[in-house]
Design a protein around this motif. Structure first.
Motif, short mmCIF file in Angstrom:
data_model
loop_
_atom_site.label_atom_id
_atom_site.label_comp_id
_atom_site.label_asym_id
_atom_site.label_seq_id
_atom_site.Cartn_x
_atom_site.Cartn_y
_atom_site.Cartn_z
N ALA A 1 -42.89 -12.19 44.63
CA ALA A 1 -42.83 -13.52 45.23
C ALA A 1 -42.58 -13.43 46.72
CB ALA A 1 -41.72 -14.34 44.56
N GLN A 2 -41.75 -12.48 47.14
CA GLN A 2 -41.44 -12.33 48.55
C GLN A 2 -42.56 -11.64 49.30
OE1 GLN A 2 -36.57 -12.00 48.08
NE2 GLN A 2 -37.80 -10.16 48.15
N ALA A 3 -43.27 -10.73 48.62
CA ALA A 3 -44.34 -9.99 49.28
C ALA A 3 -45.51 -10.90 49.64
CB ALA A 3 -44.83 -8.85 48.38
N GLU A 4 -45.93 -11.76 48.71
CA GLU A 4 -47.06 -12.66 48.95
C GLU A 4 -46.77 -14.02 48.31
OE1 GLU A 4 -51.05 -10.92 48.44
OE2 GLU A 4 -50.01 -9.10 47.81
N PRO A 5 -45.91 -14.82 48.97
CA PRO A 5 -45.53 -16.10 48.37
C PRO A 5 -46.75 -16.98 48.09
CG PRO A 5 -44.49 -15.76 50.53
CD PRO A 5 -45.34 -14.59 50.27
N GLY A 6 -46.72 -17.62 46.95
CA GLY A 6 -47.76 -18.58 46.60
C GLY A 6 -49.02 -17.97 46.02
N THR A 7 -49.12 -16.63 45.96
CA THR A 7 -50.35 -16.01 45.48
C THR A 7 -50.18 -15.39 44.10
OG1 THR A 7 -49.83 -13.86 46.46
CG2 THR A 7 -50.99 -15.45 47.85
N VAL A 8 -49.00 -15.45 43.54
CA VAL A 8 -48.76 -14.79 42.27
C VAL A 8 -47.94 -15.70 41.36
CG1 VAL A 8 -46.68 -13.66 43.13
CG2 VAL A 8 -47.87 -12.68 41.18
N LYS A 9 -48.24 -15.63 40.07
CA LYS A 9 -47.47 -16.33 39.07
C LYS A 9 -46.60 -15.32 38.35
CE LYS A 9 -47.92 -19.02 34.79
NZ LYS A 9 -48.85 -19.60 33.80
N VAL A 10 -45.35 -15.67 38.12
CA VAL A 10 -44.45 -14.72 37.47
C VAL A 10 -43.93 -15.29 36.16
CG1 VAL A 10 -43.77 -13.64 39.64
CG2 VAL A 10 -42.41 -15.50 38.74
#
Length: 631
Positions: A212-221
């Motif tokens: 989430a911190q590396a690429e905010p908004g581009t991944v769902k966890v």
């Protein structure tokens, strides 16, 4: 309901800016020091209000920040409720962040009937579910007001991370948290092309925060955690970052919350040696594609659980106990994982092994080798080694057919390269011999010199020394600004920390004296920022030699024995000498510091030399000198 906030000795020391020993000394010397109102004989608790009153009465400086007041207010409810209150605080903050009207949503962590998975995520306000809930409305009004005030002052995310940090510190023995550098590495290894990341044993969310911190908004966890409290905390930490997340509370083995769900990548730091993982109930579970995990090998159950939840060609990064690479009970499953091409790498890290797996696609030809790497001394070697393996150019692989013909022992130390052990031994021996340093030639006096003296406090008042410290909440584990840490000062190594640019950072200059609780260094280079828990002393070089000051600071710290009160550094005594005389002392102190570094380096090189010598003699790459022996 109002509680009197309490503090322990460590809290008092932090508030007053002293060591714990100083607090113990106050208790012994001052009859009017507040009596404990709770805790135990070894861990007494004191009334915060009474301690504040006592500190004011004796003119001792202290600072109780709003964050400390919130935390002490939570602690007053008792250690057993800390996690619950932190979870509820997170629910309150997420509800405020989510709702335009300031209260239309809440974060919940539920457990349904029979221990089935419950949701722990930001959801629309609706009918209350059965079982436990994490709702900000459950906080008493006084604490809720303090939490909201803290969020207003510092921002909801910063406020909540402060509370989580304190919670993890208070329960460090009960809560297992993945090292941040290891968590970041695991996510990087599975992240390329991964739009969805799953952690089936997410704890308080360390592994899920990294993508989430590396690429905010581009991944769902996606995450699942047995502890309802930890699940709720994870949900709030993610929601406050604006992450698209679903976190479930429940037992992943017995009640898989994401049955049938396929993620692009899976990361996991499962509980080790957990015998009650459900062996009897799950004997016929379809997840055991590579074999039924033995009762005493729960980690192999987690490996197969993770593979079940990753798409074909998707990657799994899972931490494993080192023994899992060689235990006889798990031999068959390891062999099946290798034959199928699912297990691609075993990498030794400090304290654990990292297994990298890839779910085979239908009809895909399995690889002929597997990456086996010892990265205990160099975490940075993992990414390049993994990339080289993926590109079929690695020289650190082991043939799978050789492993299958043996005991399927994948312990990295057993498979380290042997062809260059002789060269490595020779290089280590040369470095060992070159690392020696001579002590300074000091004159021995029959009687100590009687010299006029001053103190560091007086030098500060006279303007010869200025002191600085890093911002109180500064972090040194992420960003692009180099930071000098306490370990760097202790080991004499270059700056190893990183932070983000922020107000209050202290830039180090050449000649600055930097002190931690256990060591003192004169900085030869500048360019880095002063790290947490360090004090910087900057001297007027026209009148004071930095090595002279550093030497007496080190000498004063070394004279404080175990059990004594913490030494007040401002009372450090130094002789009043001319600058020329100071430089003579400073050079002697500097030579002692060089000797200390050389001894430390020699010790490390000696261990390496011994290990290489043993390995080389055992496998024939080295031989003792003598007649009749051939290399």
């Amino acid at each position: 309901m109002s509680h009197d906030p309490t503090v322990n000795a460590g809290d008092i020391a932090r508030l007053a800016g002293v060591g714990r020993a100083a607090v113990s000394n106050w208790r012994r010397r001052h009859d009017d020091f507040p009596d404990p109102i709770g805790g135990t004989a070894n861990q007494p608790l004191f009334s915060l209000r009474q301690v504040e009153s006592w500190l004011r009465r004796y003119g001792k400086s202290y600072q109780v920040s709003l964050g400390d007041r919130v935390w002490q207010r939570m602690k007053a409810a008792g250690d057993l409720r800390l996690g619950e209150l932190v979870a509820r605080a997170g629910a309150l903050l997420t509800s405020q962040a989510d709702a335009p009207d300031g209260g239309a949503t809440r974060a919940e962590a539920r457990m349904g009937d029979g221990g089935t998975p419950g949701v722990a995520r930001a959801v629309a306000e609706g009918e209350p579910g059965e079982g436990a809930q994490a709702s900000g409305q459950d906080l008493d009004p006084e604490l809720a007001e303090l939490v909201l005030e803290l969020a207003e002052q510092h921002g909801a995310l910063t406020a909540y991370e402060f509370l989580c940090e304190r919670y993890l510190e208070a329960h460090s023995r009960q809560l297992s948290v993945t090292r941040e550098d290891v968590a970041g590495l695991m996510v990087k290894l599975v992240r390329p092309g991964s739009a969805t990341i799953l952690d089936p044993a997410c704890g308080v969310g360390t592994l899920l925060l990294a993508p989430a911190q590396a690429e905010p908004g581009t991944v769902k966890v996606l995450g699942q955690e047995l502890s309802e409290t930890s699940a709720a905390i994870t949900a709030s930490r993610l929601r406050l970052r604006g992450v698209d997340a679903t976190v479930m509370a429940g037992d992943s083995m017995r009640h898989d919350a994401f049955a049938g769900e396929k993620a692009d990548g899976v990361v996991c730091d499962p509980p080790f040696n957990e015998r009650a993982w459900g062996y009897e109930e799950l004997t016929g579970d379809p997840r055991w594609e590579y074999g039924l995990p033995p009762r005493g090998e729960p980690e192999l159950a987690w490996v197969q659980h993770c593979l079940t939840h990753v798409k074909p060609r998707g990657l799994v990064a899972i931490l494993m106990p080192p023994a899992a690479a060689s235990r006889k009970a798990g031999r068959r499953i390891r062999a099946n994982l290798l034959r199928a091409g699912a297990l691609r790498a075993v990498i030794a890290l400090p304290g654990s092994d990292l297994w990298l797996l890839r779910r085979p696609a239908a009809g895909e030809r399995p690889p002929s080798d597997v990456l086996i790497l010892d990265a205990t001394d160099d975490l940075g070697s993992v990414e390049p080694a993994w990339q080289a393996y993926l590109e079929d150019r690695s020289d650190q692989t082991v043939r799978i057919i050789d492993l299958l013909a043996d005991e399927v022992d994948m312990t990295p130390a057993r498979h380290q390269r042997r062809d260059d052990v002789g060269k490595a031994y020779a290089e280590a021996r040369d470095r060992f011999l070159a690392a020696a340093a001579a002590p300074p030639d000091l004159k021995v006096l029959e009687q100590p010199l009687d010299q006029p003296a001053t103190t560091l406090g007086d030098l500060i008042k006279e303007g010869l020394v200025t002191t600085s410290q890093a911002p109180p909440k500064m972090a040194a584990d992420g960003g692009d600004v180099p930071v000098l840490t306490s370990d760097d000062v202790l080991n004499g190594t270059p700056p190893s920390g990183f932070t983000t640019m922020q107000q209050g950072l202290i830039a180090i200059r050449p000649g600055d004296v930097v002190a931690s609780y256990s060591s003192v260094r004169v900085m030869a280079d500048g360019g880095a920022m002063l790290g947490p828990h360090l004090t910087l002393y900057r001297v007027d070089a026209r009148r004071l030699d930095p090595d002279f000051l550093a030497g007496f600071l080190r000498a004063a710290g070394g004279r404080v024995t175990t059990g004594s009160s913490r030494f007040d550094v401002r009372r450090t005594r130094l002789p009043r000498l001319s600058l020329k005389e100071q430089k003579a002392y400073g050079e002697a102190f500097r030579q002692l510091a060089v000797l200390e570094d050389a001894i430390r380096e020699t010790s490390m090189l000696g261990q390496t030399l011994i290990r290489l010598g043993l390995d080389g003699l055992a496998d024939g790459h080295l031989h003792p000198p003598g007649h009749g022996l051939t290399p």
